[in-house]
Design a protein around this motif. Structure first.
Motif, mmCIF file in Angstrom:
data_model
loop_
_atom_site.group_PDB
_atom_site.id
_atom_site.type_symbol
_atom_site.label_atom_id
_atom_site.label_comp_id
_atom_site.label_asym_id
_atom_site.label_seq_id
_atom_site.Cartn_x
_atom_site.Cartn_y
_atom_site.Cartn_z
ATOM 1 N N LYS A 35 -39.986 35.937 12.055
ATOM 2 C CA LYS A 35 -41.088 36.624 11.370
ATOM 3 C C LYS A 35 -41.707 37.720 12.235
ATOM 4 C CE LYS A 35 -45.448 35.681 9.013
ATOM 5 N NZ LYS A 35 -46.400 34.653 8.597
ATOM 6 N N GLU A 36 -41.996 37.413 13.494
ATOM 7 C CA GLU A 36 -42.621 38.397 14.388
ATOM 8 C C GLU A 36 -41.689 39.562 14.697
ATOM 9 O OE1 GLU A 36 -45.824 38.852 15.451
ATOM 10 O OE2 GLU A 36 -46.138 37.280 13.943
ATOM 11 N N GLU A 37 -40.420 39.283 14.908
ATOM 12 C CA GLU A 37 -39.450 40.344 15.171
ATOM 13 C C GLU A 37 -39.319 41.251 13.949
ATOM 14 O OE1 GLU A 37 -36.491 38.044 18.301
ATOM 15 O OE2 GLU A 37 -36.243 37.725 16.154
ATOM 16 N N THR A 38 -39.321 40.678 12.776
ATOM 17 C CA THR A 38 -39.242 41.471 11.547
ATOM 18 C C THR A 38 -40.483 42.328 11.381
ATOM 19 O OG1 THR A 38 -37.875 39.764 10.526
ATOM 20 C CG2 THR A 38 -38.910 41.355 9.050
ATOM 21 N N LYS A 39 -41.647 41.747 11.636
ATOM 22 C CA LYS A 39 -42.910 42.501 11.547
ATOM 23 C C LYS A 39 -42.903 43.681 12.511
ATOM 24 C CE LYS A 39 -47.786 42.071 12.430
ATOM 25 N NZ LYS A 39 -48.721 41.327 13.243
ATOM 26 N N ASP A 40 -42.472 43.443 13.752
ATOM 27 C CA ASP A 40 -42.418 44.517 14.745
ATOM 28 C C ASP A 40 -41.450 45.620 14.343
ATOM 29 O OD1 ASP A 40 -44.261 43.151 16.294
ATOM 30 O OD2 ASP A 40 -42.764 42.359 17.684
ATOM 31 N N TRP A 41 -40.401 45.262 13.635
ATOM 32 C CA TRP A 41 -39.421 46.242 13.179
ATOM 33 C C TRP A 41 -39.955 47.047 11.990
ATOM 34 C CZ3 TRP A 41 -35.546 45.175 8.960
ATOM 35 C CH2 TRP A 41 -34.676 46.230 8.778
ATOM 36 N N VAL A 42 -40.566 46.354 11.029
ATOM 37 C CA VAL A 42 -41.047 47.017 9.816
ATOM 38 C C VAL A 42 -42.341 47.793 10.075
ATOM 39 C CG1 VAL A 42 -41.882 46.617 7.464
ATOM 40 C CG2 VAL A 42 -39.922 45.342 8.314
#
Length: 99
Positions: A35-42
């Motif tokens: 979730k955090e990696e996706t948030k940082d990417w988006v």
């Protein structure tokens, strides 16, 4: 995910995406994005959404590329402005008599 057919080689964009994933997106190196990696990417911390949207509107609308928008250039791309968060989805256009 891209899968080769009949022995074809991976396209360059696939190679680049794999590198981006392993070097930048998969921060904990578990082979998937949490979730955090996706948030940082988006939604990266250093990304200015307002500036990016303004640049997008200028790029798409400034027909003569003079760095300024005329009333006609805006009207020619009215649908783009109405759909933009930068104009509060068109609401800001209603508050200006020139439009």
């Amino acid at each position: 995910m891209w899968k080769p057919e009949h022995g074809e080689e991976e396209p360059e964009w696939v190679v680049t995406e794999r590198e981006q994933f392993s070097e930048y997106r998969d921060k904990n190196k578990d082979g998937k994005m949490d979730k955090e990696e996706t948030k940082d990417w988006v939604i990266p911390d250093d990304y200015n959404h307002a500036e990016a949207e303004a640049r997008h509107l200028m790029h798409e609308s400034d027909a003569n590329k003079d760095g300024k928008l005329t009333k006609q250039e805006i009207l020619n791309k009215y649908d783009l402005f109405v759909g933009s968060q930068a104009t509060n989805y068109g609401d800001a256009l209603l508050k200006h008599d020139e439009f």
